[in-house]
Design a protein around this motif. Sequence first.
Motif, PDB file in Angstrom:
ATOM      1  N   SER A   1       0.829  -1.207   0.000  1.00  0.00           N
ATOM      2  CA  SER A   1       0.000   0.000   0.000  1.00  0.00           C
ATOM      3  C   SER A   1       0.868   1.263   0.000  1.00  0.00           C
ATOM      4  N   THR A   2       0.272   2.355  -0.435  1.00  0.00           N
ATOM      5  CA  THR A   2       0.983   3.640  -0.506  1.00  0.00           C
ATOM      6  C   THR A   2       1.467   4.087   0.873  1.00  0.00           C
ATOM      7  N   ASP A   3       0.679   3.823   1.909  1.00  0.00           N
ATOM      8  CA  ASP A   3       1.054   4.220   3.270  1.00  0.00           C
ATOM      9  C   ASP A   3       2.367   3.560   3.692  1.00  0.00           C
ATOM     10  N   ILE A   4       2.504   2.273   3.413  1.00  0.00           N
ATOM     11  CA  ILE A   4       3.727   1.547   3.769  1.00  0.00           C
ATOM     12  C   ILE A   4       4.904   2.058   2.954  1.00  0.00           C
ATOM     13  N   LEU A   5       4.681   2.258   1.658  1.00  0.00           N
ATOM     14  CA  LEU A   5       5.757   2.734   0.777  1.00  0.00           C
ATOM     15  C   LEU A   5       6.272   4.095   1.229  1.00  0.00           C
ATOM     16  N   GLU A   6       5.365   4.976   1.610  1.00  0.00           N
ATOM     17  CA  GLU A   6       5.761   6.326   2.026  1.00  0.00           C
ATOM     18  C   GLU A   6       6.620   6.286   3.290  1.00  0.00           C
ATOM     19  N   VAL A   7       6.239   5.443   4.256  1.00  0.00           N
ATOM     20  CA  VAL A   7       7.009   5.339   5.497  1.00  0.00           C
ATOM     21  C   VAL A   7       8.405   4.798   5.226  1.00  0.00           C
ATOM     22  N   VAL A   8       8.493   3.734   4.427  1.00  0.00           N
ATOM     23  CA  VAL A   8       9.792   3.119   4.117  1.00  0.00           C
ATOM     24  C   VAL A   8      10.674   4.097   3.353  1.00  0.00           C
ATOM     25  N   ASP A   9      10.118   4.741   2.339  1.00  0.00           N
ATOM     26  CA  ASP A   9      10.898   5.685   1.526  1.00  0.00           C
ATOM     27  C   ASP A   9      11.389   6.862   2.368  1.00  0.00           C
ATOM     28  N   LYS A  10      10.536   7.343   3.263  1.00  0.00           N
ATOM     29  CA  LYS A  10      10.908   8.472   4.117  1.00  0.00           C
ATOM     30  C   LYS A  10      12.085   8.116   5.024  1.00  0.00           C
ATOM     31  N   GLU A  11      12.048   6.935   5.634  1.00  0.00           N
ATOM     32  CA  GLU A  11      13.105   6.527   6.557  1.00  0.00           C
ATOM     33  C   GLU A  11      14.413   6.236   5.829  1.00  0.00           C
ATOM     34  N   VAL A  12      14.335   5.656   4.644  1.00  0.00           N
ATOM     35  CA  VAL A  12      15.546   5.373   3.870  1.00  0.00           C
ATOM     36  C   VAL A  12      16.191   6.675   3.414  1.00  0.00           C
ATOM     37  N   CYS A  13      15.384   7.633   2.971  1.00  0.00           N
ATOM     38  CA  CYS A  13      15.909   8.937   2.535  1.00  0.00           C
ATOM     39  C   CYS A  13      16.551   9.685   3.705  1.00  0.00           C
ATOM     40  N   ALA A  14      15.924   9.605   4.882  1.00  0.00           N
ATOM     41  CA  ALA A  14      16.471  10.273   6.072  1.00  0.00           C
ATOM     42  C   ALA A  14      17.809   9.657   6.461  1.00  0.00           C
ATOM     43  N   LEU A  15      17.909   8.335   6.360  1.00  0.00           N
ATOM     44  CA  LEU A  15      19.159   7.657   6.692  1.00  0.00           C
ATOM     45  C   LEU A  15      20.244   7.963   5.664  1.00  0.00           C
ATOM     46  N   ASP A  16      19.834   8.138   4.422  1.00  0.00           N
ATOM     47  CA  ASP A  16      20.789   8.456   3.349  1.00  0.00           C
ATOM     48  C   ASP A  16      21.475   9.796   3.609  1.00  0.00           C
ATOM     49  N   LYS A  17      20.716  10.767   4.139  1.00  0.00           N
ATOM     50  CA  LYS A  17      21.267  12.091   4.430  1.00  0.00           C
ATOM     51  C   LYS A  17      22.265  12.055   5.601  1.00  0.00           C
ATOM     52  N   GLN A  18      22.092  11.090   6.481  1.00  0.00           N
ATOM     53  CA  GLN A  18      22.966  11.000   7.657  1.00  0.00           C
ATOM     54  C   GLN A  18      24.196  10.126   7.404  1.00  0.00           C
ATOM     55  N   SER A  19      24.145   9.327   6.380  1.00  0.00           N
ATOM     56  CA  SER A  19      25.195   8.344   6.137  1.00  0.00           C
ATOM     57  C   SER A  19      26.269   8.873   5.178  1.00  0.00           C
ATOM     58  N   VAL A  20      27.483   8.378   5.346  1.00  0.00           N
ATOM     59  CA  VAL A  20      28.583   8.733   4.436  1.00  0.00           C
ATOM     60  C   VAL A  20      28.335   8.102   3.072  1.00  0.00           C
ATOM     61  N   GLN A  21      27.852   6.863   3.078  1.00  0.00           N
ATOM     62  CA  GLN A  21      27.544   6.168   1.829  1.00  0.00           C
ATOM     63  C   GLN A  21      26.172   6.581   1.300  1.00  0.00           C
ATOM     64  N   HIS A  22      26.018   6.401   0.011  1.00  0.00           N
ATOM     65  CA  HIS A  22      24.721   6.694  -0.614  1.00  0.00           C
ATOM     66  C   HIS A  22      23.821   5.471  -0.459  1.00  0.00           C
ATOM     67  N   ILE A  23      22.653   5.671   0.152  1.00  0.00           N
ATOM     68  CA  ILE A  23      21.711   4.577   0.388  1.00  0.00           C
ATOM     69  C   ILE A  23      20.432   4.843  -0.390  1.00  0.00           C
ATOM     70  N   GLU A  24      20.000   3.846  -1.146  1.00  0.00           N
ATOM     71  CA  GLU A  24      18.766   4.008  -1.915  1.00  0.00           C
ATOM     72  C   GLU A  24      17.876   2.776  -1.769  1.00  0.00           C
ATOM     73  N   LEU A  25      16.582   3.013  -1.847  1.00  0.00           N
ATOM     74  CA  LEU A  25      15.606   1.946  -1.743  1.00  0.00           C
ATOM     75  C   LEU A  25      15.534   1.197  -3.072  1.00  0.00           C
ATOM     76  N   ASP A  26      15.671  -0.117  -2.999  1.00  0.00           N
ATOM     77  CA  ASP A  26      15.661  -0.928  -4.217  1.00  0.00           C
ATOM     78  C   ASP A  26      14.291  -1.542  -4.474  1.00  0.00           C
ATOM     79  N   ALA A  27      13.715  -2.201  -3.470  1.00  0.00           N
ATOM     80  CA  ALA A  27      12.422  -2.863  -3.647  1.00  0.00           C
ATOM     81  C   ALA A  27      11.725  -3.028  -2.305  1.00  0.00           C
ATOM     82  N   VAL A  28      10.392  -2.967  -2.331  1.00  0.00           N
ATOM     83  CA  VAL A  28       9.583  -3.184  -1.137  1.00  0.00           C
ATOM     84  C   VAL A  28       8.383  -4.048  -1.512  1.00  0.00           C
TER      85      VAL A  28
END
Length: 297
Positions: A219-246
Amino acid sequence: MCAKTSLNEKRILIFSALLASGFAVGGLILGVLVGSLVIVFDGVYSSVSLVLTLLSLAVSKYIQNPSRQHFPFGKAVLEPVVIAIKGSVILIIVSYSLYSAIIALFTGGREVDASIATLFGIVNVLGCGYAWWYIAQKSKRFSSGLITAEAKQWQMDTLISVAVTLGFIFAWVMTLSPFEEYSVYADPVMMILMSFYFIKVPADMLRESIREMLMMSPSTDILEVVDKEVCALDKQSVQHIELDAVTKVGRELRISVNIHSNDKQLAISDIKRTQRILKHKLSKLSLDLRLNLNIAS
Protein backbone atom coordinates in the motif's frame (compact mmCIF):
# COMPACT_ATOMS: atom_id res chain seq x y z
CA MET A 1 6.09 -13.61 14.73
CA CYS A 2 6.66 -13.58 18.50
CA ALA A 3 5.09 -16.19 20.78
CA LYS A 4 2.78 -13.64 22.45
CA THR A 5 1.34 -12.46 19.13
CA SER A 6 0.91 -16.06 17.99
CA LEU A 7 -0.96 -16.98 21.19
CA ASN A 8 -3.26 -13.97 20.92
CA GLU A 9 -3.93 -14.73 17.26
CA LYS A 10 -4.93 -18.28 18.22
CA ARG A 11 -7.24 -17.07 21.01
CA ILE A 12 -8.95 -14.53 18.76
CA LEU A 13 -9.54 -17.07 16.01
CA ILE A 14 -10.98 -19.60 18.48
CA PHE A 15 -13.29 -16.90 19.91
CA SER A 16 -14.39 -16.02 16.37
CA ALA A 17 -15.02 -19.68 15.48
CA LEU A 18 -17.18 -20.33 18.55
CA LEU A 19 -19.27 -17.22 17.97
CA ALA A 20 -19.67 -17.93 14.24
CA SER A 21 -20.91 -21.47 14.98
CA GLY A 22 -23.73 -20.09 17.13
CA PHE A 23 -24.87 -17.58 14.51
CA ALA A 24 -24.57 -20.18 11.74
CA VAL A 25 -26.88 -22.71 13.42
CA GLY A 26 -29.36 -20.05 14.55
CA GLY A 27 -29.49 -18.33 11.17
CA LEU A 28 -29.99 -21.49 9.13
CA ILE A 29 -32.74 -22.89 11.37
CA LEU A 30 -34.68 -19.63 11.73
CA GLY A 31 -34.19 -18.71 8.06
CA VAL A 32 -35.80 -21.96 6.92
CA LEU A 33 -38.62 -21.69 9.50
CA VAL A 34 -39.67 -18.13 8.58
CA GLY A 35 -38.86 -18.55 4.88
CA SER A 36 -36.44 -15.63 4.64
CA LEU A 37 -33.82 -15.60 1.88
CA VAL A 38 -31.87 -12.92 3.74
CA ILE A 39 -31.71 -14.83 7.04
CA VAL A 40 -30.72 -18.03 5.24
CA PHE A 41 -27.97 -16.05 3.52
CA ASP A 42 -26.84 -14.74 6.91
CA GLY A 43 -26.77 -18.30 8.28
CA VAL A 44 -24.86 -19.63 5.27
CA TYR A 45 -22.42 -16.73 5.51
CA SER A 46 -21.84 -17.48 9.21
CA SER A 47 -21.34 -21.18 8.41
CA VAL A 48 -18.76 -20.37 5.78
CA SER A 49 -17.14 -17.86 8.15
CA LEU A 50 -16.79 -20.69 10.67
CA VAL A 51 -15.07 -22.96 8.15
CA LEU A 52 -12.80 -20.16 6.98
CA THR A 53 -11.94 -19.24 10.57
CA LEU A 54 -10.97 -22.85 11.28
CA LEU A 55 -8.83 -22.74 8.14
CA SER A 56 -7.16 -19.55 9.40
CA LEU A 57 -6.57 -21.20 12.77
CA ALA A 58 -4.93 -24.23 11.15
CA VAL A 59 -2.71 -22.10 8.92
CA SER A 60 -1.77 -19.82 11.84
CA LYS A 61 -0.55 -22.87 13.76
CA TYR A 62 1.22 -24.32 10.72
CA ILE A 63 3.08 -21.07 9.97
CA GLN A 64 4.71 -21.19 13.42
CA ASN A 65 6.51 -24.46 12.67
CA PRO A 66 9.67 -23.92 10.58
CA SER A 67 9.96 -25.92 7.37
CA ARG A 68 12.92 -24.72 5.33
CA GLN A 69 12.86 -27.80 3.12
CA HIS A 70 9.47 -27.01 1.57
CA PHE A 71 9.38 -23.27 2.27
CA PRO A 72 12.95 -21.93 1.92
CA PHE A 73 11.68 -18.33 2.09
CA GLY A 74 9.28 -18.97 4.99
CA LYS A 75 5.56 -19.61 5.19
CA ALA A 76 4.37 -16.00 5.13
CA VAL A 77 2.86 -16.57 1.67
CA LEU A 78 0.28 -18.94 3.22
CA GLU A 79 -1.43 -15.97 4.86
CA PRO A 80 -2.47 -14.21 1.63
CA VAL A 81 -3.40 -17.63 0.19
CA VAL A 82 -5.92 -18.14 3.02
CA ILE A 83 -7.24 -14.58 2.62
CA ALA A 84 -7.63 -15.17 -1.14
CA ILE A 85 -9.66 -18.30 -0.41
CA LYS A 86 -11.82 -16.36 2.06
CA GLY A 87 -12.42 -13.54 -0.42
CA SER A 88 -13.26 -15.97 -3.25
CA VAL A 89 -15.72 -18.04 -1.20
CA ILE A 90 -17.50 -14.96 0.20
CA LEU A 91 -17.66 -13.49 -3.31
CA ILE A 92 -19.30 -16.69 -4.61
CA ILE A 93 -21.85 -16.67 -1.75
CA VAL A 94 -22.79 -13.03 -2.34
CA SER A 95 -23.05 -13.59 -6.12
CA TYR A 96 -25.29 -16.65 -5.70
CA SER A 97 -27.48 -14.84 -3.17
CA LEU A 98 -27.87 -11.96 -5.62
CA TYR A 99 -28.96 -14.43 -8.32
CA SER A 100 -31.49 -16.10 -5.97
CA ALA A 101 -32.91 -12.73 -4.91
CA ILE A 102 -33.43 -11.63 -8.53
CA ILE A 103 -35.24 -14.91 -9.30
CA ALA A 104 -37.45 -14.46 -6.20
CA LEU A 105 -38.21 -10.87 -7.17
CA PHE A 106 -39.60 -11.94 -10.56
CA THR A 107 -41.54 -14.92 -9.22
CA GLY A 108 -43.84 -13.22 -6.76
CA GLY A 109 -41.50 -12.37 -3.88
CA ARG A 110 -41.26 -14.17 -0.50
CA GLU A 111 -43.64 -13.91 2.44
CA VAL A 112 -41.77 -13.64 5.73
CA ASP A 113 -42.80 -13.41 9.40
CA ALA A 114 -41.29 -9.97 9.95
CA SER A 115 -41.77 -9.87 13.75
CA ILE A 116 -39.67 -13.01 14.47
CA ALA A 117 -37.13 -12.02 11.81
CA THR A 118 -36.74 -8.55 13.36
CA LEU A 119 -36.08 -10.02 16.82
CA PHE A 120 -33.44 -12.33 15.34
CA GLY A 121 -31.91 -9.37 13.51
CA ILE A 122 -31.54 -7.35 16.71
CA VAL A 123 -29.78 -10.25 18.47
CA ASN A 124 -27.52 -10.66 15.44
CA VAL A 125 -26.62 -6.96 15.34
CA LEU A 126 -25.59 -6.96 19.00
CA GLY A 127 -23.59 -10.22 18.76
CA CYS A 128 -21.86 -9.50 15.45
CA GLY A 129 -21.20 -5.89 16.43
CA TYR A 130 -19.44 -6.98 19.59
CA ALA A 131 -17.35 -9.57 17.69
CA TRP A 132 -16.36 -6.96 15.09
CA TRP A 133 -15.40 -4.39 17.75
CA TYR A 134 -13.45 -6.90 19.85
CA ILE A 135 -11.46 -8.41 16.96
CA ALA A 136 -10.84 -5.01 15.34
CA GLN A 137 -9.38 -3.73 18.63
CA LYS A 138 -7.12 -6.77 18.86
CA SER A 139 -5.99 -6.36 15.24
CA LYS A 140 -4.65 -2.89 16.10
CA ARG A 141 -2.43 -4.36 18.82
CA PHE A 142 -1.21 -7.48 17.02
CA SER A 143 -0.05 -7.34 13.40
CA SER A 144 -1.72 -10.25 11.63
CA GLY A 145 -3.36 -10.41 8.21
CA LEU A 146 -5.49 -13.31 9.45
CA ILE A 147 -6.92 -11.27 12.32
CA THR A 148 -7.52 -8.29 10.01
CA ALA A 149 -9.37 -10.55 7.55
CA GLU A 150 -11.40 -11.95 10.47
CA ALA A 151 -12.38 -8.42 11.51
CA LYS A 152 -13.54 -7.72 7.94
CA GLN A 153 -15.65 -10.88 7.99
CA TRP A 154 -17.41 -9.75 11.17
CA GLN A 155 -17.75 -6.23 9.79
CA MET A 156 -19.65 -7.66 6.83
CA ASP A 157 -21.77 -9.82 9.14
CA THR A 158 -22.60 -6.82 11.36
CA LEU A 159 -23.60 -4.61 8.45
CA ILE A 160 -25.63 -7.45 6.95
CA SER A 161 -27.46 -7.86 10.27
CA VAL A 162 -28.16 -4.11 10.48
CA ALA A 163 -29.53 -4.09 6.92
CA VAL A 164 -31.63 -7.19 7.61
CA THR A 165 -33.12 -5.72 10.81
CA LEU A 166 -33.97 -2.39 9.20
CA GLY A 167 -35.44 -4.20 6.21
CA PHE A 168 -37.71 -6.36 8.32
CA ILE A 169 -38.85 -3.37 10.36
CA PHE A 170 -39.74 -1.69 7.06
CA ALA A 171 -41.54 -4.86 5.87
CA TRP A 172 -43.51 -5.01 9.13
CA VAL A 173 -44.55 -1.36 8.75
CA MET A 174 -45.70 -2.13 5.18
CA THR A 175 -48.03 -4.89 6.45
CA LEU A 176 -49.83 -2.23 8.48
CA SER A 177 -50.19 0.10 5.50
CA PRO A 178 -52.27 0.08 2.28
CA PHE A 179 -49.15 -1.37 0.53
CA GLU A 180 -49.34 -4.68 2.40
CA GLU A 181 -49.41 -6.71 -0.84
CA TYR A 182 -45.92 -5.43 -1.71
CA SER A 183 -44.34 -6.56 1.58
CA VAL A 184 -43.49 -9.93 -0.01
CA TYR A 185 -40.87 -8.13 -2.13
CA ALA A 186 -39.03 -6.69 0.86
CA ASP A 187 -36.90 -9.81 1.44
CA PRO A 188 -35.52 -10.21 -2.13
CA VAL A 189 -35.08 -6.44 -2.57
CA MET A 190 -33.03 -6.30 0.65
CA MET A 191 -30.91 -9.18 -0.60
CA ILE A 192 -30.25 -7.44 -3.92
CA LEU A 193 -29.28 -4.15 -2.28
CA MET A 194 -27.03 -5.92 0.23
CA SER A 195 -25.32 -7.96 -2.49
CA PHE A 196 -24.41 -4.89 -4.54
CA TYR A 197 -23.06 -3.13 -1.44
CA PHE A 198 -21.17 -6.01 0.19
CA ILE A 199 -19.58 -7.43 -2.94
CA LYS A 200 -16.80 -4.83 -2.58
CA VAL A 201 -15.37 -6.27 0.67
CA PRO A 202 -14.51 -9.79 -0.59
CA ALA A 203 -13.39 -8.31 -3.92
CA ASP A 204 -10.89 -6.07 -2.08
CA MET A 205 -9.71 -9.00 0.06
CA LEU A 206 -9.10 -11.07 -3.06
CA ARG A 207 -7.33 -8.24 -4.89
CA GLU A 208 -4.97 -7.43 -2.00
CA SER A 209 -4.09 -11.07 -1.35
CA ILE A 210 -3.29 -11.65 -5.03
CA ARG A 211 -1.02 -8.60 -4.99
CA GLU A 212 0.87 -10.07 -2.04
CA MET A 213 1.18 -13.52 -3.62
CA LEU A 214 2.58 -11.92 -6.76
CA MET A 215 4.93 -9.86 -4.55
CA MET A 216 3.71 -6.57 -5.95
CA SER A 217 4.22 -3.20 -4.26
CA PRO A 218 2.42 -2.79 -0.90
CA SER A 219 0.00 0.00 0.00
CA THR A 220 0.98 3.64 -0.51
CA ASP A 221 1.05 4.22 3.27
CA ILE A 222 3.73 1.55 3.77
CA LEU A 223 5.76 2.73 0.78
CA GLU A 224 5.76 6.33 2.03
CA VAL A 225 7.01 5.34 5.50
CA VAL A 226 9.79 3.12 4.12
CA ASP A 227 10.90 5.68 1.53
CA LYS A 228 10.91 8.47 4.12
CA GLU A 229 13.11 6.53 6.56
CA VAL A 230 15.55 5.37 3.87
CA CYS A 231 15.91 8.94 2.54
CA ALA A 232 16.47 10.27 6.07
CA LEU A 233 19.16 7.66 6.69
CA ASP A 234 20.79 8.46 3.35
CA LYS A 235 21.27 12.09 4.43
CA GLN A 236 22.97 11.00 7.66
CA SER A 237 25.20 8.34 6.14
CA VAL A 238 28.58 8.73 4.44
CA GLN A 239 27.54 6.17 1.83
CA HIS A 240 24.72 6.69 -0.61
CA ILE A 241 21.71 4.58 0.39
CA GLU A 242 18.77 4.01 -1.91
CA LEU A 243 15.61 1.95 -1.74
CA ASP A 244 15.66 -0.93 -4.22
CA ALA A 245 12.42 -2.86 -3.65
CA VAL A 246 9.58 -3.18 -1.14
CA THR A 247 6.94 -5.89 -0.93
CA LYS A 248 4.60 -7.19 1.74
CA VAL A 249 3.80 -10.89 1.99
CA GLY A 250 1.42 -11.75 4.81
CA ARG A 251 2.86 -10.31 8.00
CA GLU A 252 6.34 -9.93 6.49
CA LEU A 253 7.64 -6.69 5.05
CA ARG A 254 10.50 -7.45 2.68
CA ILE A 255 12.81 -4.55 1.88
CA SER A 256 15.86 -4.46 -0.36
CA VAL A 257 18.26 -1.52 0.06
CA ASN A 258 21.33 -0.69 -2.02
CA ILE A 259 24.42 0.80 -0.32
CA HIS A 260 26.71 2.63 -2.75
CA SER A 261 30.29 3.22 -1.70
CA ASN A 262 33.08 5.07 -3.51
CA ASP A 263 35.67 3.28 -1.40
CA LYS A 264 37.01 -0.12 -2.35
CA GLN A 265 36.15 -1.38 1.10
CA LEU A 266 33.09 -0.93 3.23
CA ALA A 267 33.30 -1.56 6.98
CA ILE A 268 31.03 -4.27 8.33
CA SER A 269 30.27 -2.02 11.29
CA ASP A 270 28.77 0.57 8.89
CA ILE A 271 26.56 -2.07 7.29
CA LYS A 272 25.35 -3.33 10.67
CA ARG A 273 24.72 0.22 11.85
CA THR A 274 22.61 0.93 8.76
CA GLN A 275 20.68 -2.28 9.30
CA ARG A 276 20.12 -1.56 13.00
CA ILE A 277 18.87 1.99 12.40
CA LEU A 278 16.48 0.95 9.63
CA LYS A 279 15.02 -1.87 11.70
CA HIS A 280 14.45 0.51 14.61
CA LYS A 281 12.87 3.21 12.42
CA LEU A 282 10.57 0.77 10.60
CA SER A 283 9.42 -1.02 13.75
CA LYS A 284 6.49 1.43 13.82
CA LEU A 285 4.89 -0.55 10.97
CA SER A 286 4.32 -3.53 13.30
CA LEU A 287 5.34 -6.05 10.65
CA ASP A 288 8.02 -8.74 10.62
CA LEU A 289 10.85 -6.94 8.83
CA ARG A 290 13.00 -8.86 6.35
CA LEU A 291 15.78 -6.41 5.44
CA ASN A 292 18.26 -7.19 2.67
CA LEU A 293 21.27 -4.86 2.23
CA ASN A 294 23.06 -4.98 -1.12
CA ILE A 295 26.58 -3.58 -1.63
CA ALA A 296 26.62 -1.66 -4.92
CA SER A 297 29.70 -0.10 -6.49
